[in-house]
Write an enzyme that holds these catalytic residues in place. Structure first.
Site, PDB file in Angstrom:
ATOM      1  N   GLU A  54     -25.279  -7.549  39.671  1.00  0.00           N
ATOM      2  CA  GLU A  54     -24.180  -8.511  39.607  1.00  0.00           C
ATOM      3  C   GLU A  54     -24.499  -9.755  40.413  1.00  0.00           C
ATOM      4  OE1 GLU A  54     -20.891  -8.453  37.251  1.00  0.00           O
ATOM      5  OE2 GLU A  54     -21.698  -6.550  37.947  1.00  0.00           O
ATOM      6  N   THR A  55     -24.167 -10.910  39.835  1.00  0.00           N
ATOM      7  CA  THR A  55     -24.165 -12.184  40.549  1.00  0.00           C
ATOM      8  C   THR A  55     -22.749 -12.720  40.471  1.00  0.00           C
ATOM      9  OG1 THR A  55     -26.478 -12.655  40.008  1.00  0.00           O
ATOM     10  CG2 THR A  55     -25.099 -14.533  40.622  1.00  0.00           C
TER      11      THR A  55
END
Length: 296
Positions: A54-55
């Site tokens: 995840e970013t």
């Protein structure tokens, strides 16, 4: 912040107190100007560049000391809810002194979510957090689970995707995942799923879980596979535990759990299900492992 200015980021391992364990998230700090100059294509391209589970992107909301817009992206797509990246975002804000409060609010696709800094029992000092060790408590919506009517083809597809594992129970979640209960914690940890077949299943991802053995510190084990989002196995998934809390509360007739996600990186989550408010409180630690600037 124009395009000639850099974007500050941190990489944080969430739901762990050890570096290189738990679930990594890149936490990027934007401001209002970036809304116009760094569009959704840019956000997704950066998430693809980081290529971790995840970013996320934080933008301060004007007029509030501790309220931020928060969006989450996997390497392939934006998602509606992500526990570990929310934990990582709160960790960055608290540990770097970027907010004066012990609570922050995030405005997200899933509504307003809160994160609260709370004392670890070993660090308690008159109810205040001391030193650098603290837990963060996330307040998330419960994800309900329900019976699912699968065709013979779909059932065989799921069995094949799980490499012939014995299925004890199977449910659908409100977030379009399938929750599969296996016979034992060993069957969860030893499972070798077939990712190409998971891609063909009629769901976004598959959660596998089992109650832990008697005498163990944990209540249940789990793993989560989401290759459709570019994450073959999510190391520690907070949002999956919003469904797991609902399922296991009905089976175990309790509301407090210590859960272990049995991925290669592994992680631990403390959970409280508030049945009355239909909320799940997830507690965990985080470790910052990198910081830097995006130059483009």
């Amino acid at each position: 912040m124009g395009k000639n200015k850099t974007v500050k980021y941190f990489v944080v391992d969430a739901f762990t107190d050890s570096a290189f364990k738990g679930n990594p998230a890149a936490v990027c700090f934007l401001n209002d100007d970036d809304n116009n100059e760094r569009d959704d294509t840019w956000l997704q391209s950066l998430a693809t560049e980081f290529n971790i589970s995840e970013t996320c992107f934080l933008i301060p909301i004007t007029g509030f000391d501790a309220r931020f817009s928060l969006r989450w992206f996997t390497p392939l797509a934006e998602v509606d809810l992500c526990g570990h990246a929310t934990l990582a975002s709160a960790h960055c804000l608290f540990s770097n002194g970027l907010v004066d409060s012990d609570m922050v609010e995030f405005v997200t696709r899933s509504g307003i979510l809160t994160a609260k800094r709370v004392s670890d029992n070993s660090e308690l000092n008159d109810g205040e957090v001391k030193g650098g060790t603290f837990l963060i408590e996330l307040n998330f919506p419960v994800v309900t689970t329900c019976d699912i009517n699968l065709s013979d083809d779909s059932s065989s597809m799921i069995t094949k995707a799980l490499n012939g594992a014995t299925i004890v129970d199977i449910k659908a979640t409100a977030t379009n995942n399938i929750l599969v209960v296996l016979p034992s914690m060993e069957s969860v940890t030893e499972l070798q799923p077939r990712m190409d077949d998971i891609l063909k299943c009629p769901c976004d991802g598959i959660i596998v879980t089992a109650a832990d053995s008697a005498g163990s510190a944990y209540d249940f084990y789990s793993r989560y596979f989401a290759p459709k989002f570019g994450v073959d196995e999510d190391p520690v998934c907070g949002s999956a535990h919003c469904a797991l809390a609902h399922y296991w509360s009905l089976k175990m007739n309790k509301c407090d759990f210590l859960a272990y996600q049995a991925s290669r990186r592994s992680g631990t989550i403390r959970i409280h299900l508030d049945k009355e408010k239909q909320r799940v409180l997830l507690r965990g630690k985080s470790v910052t492992v990198m910081e830097g600037h995006v130059l483009v």
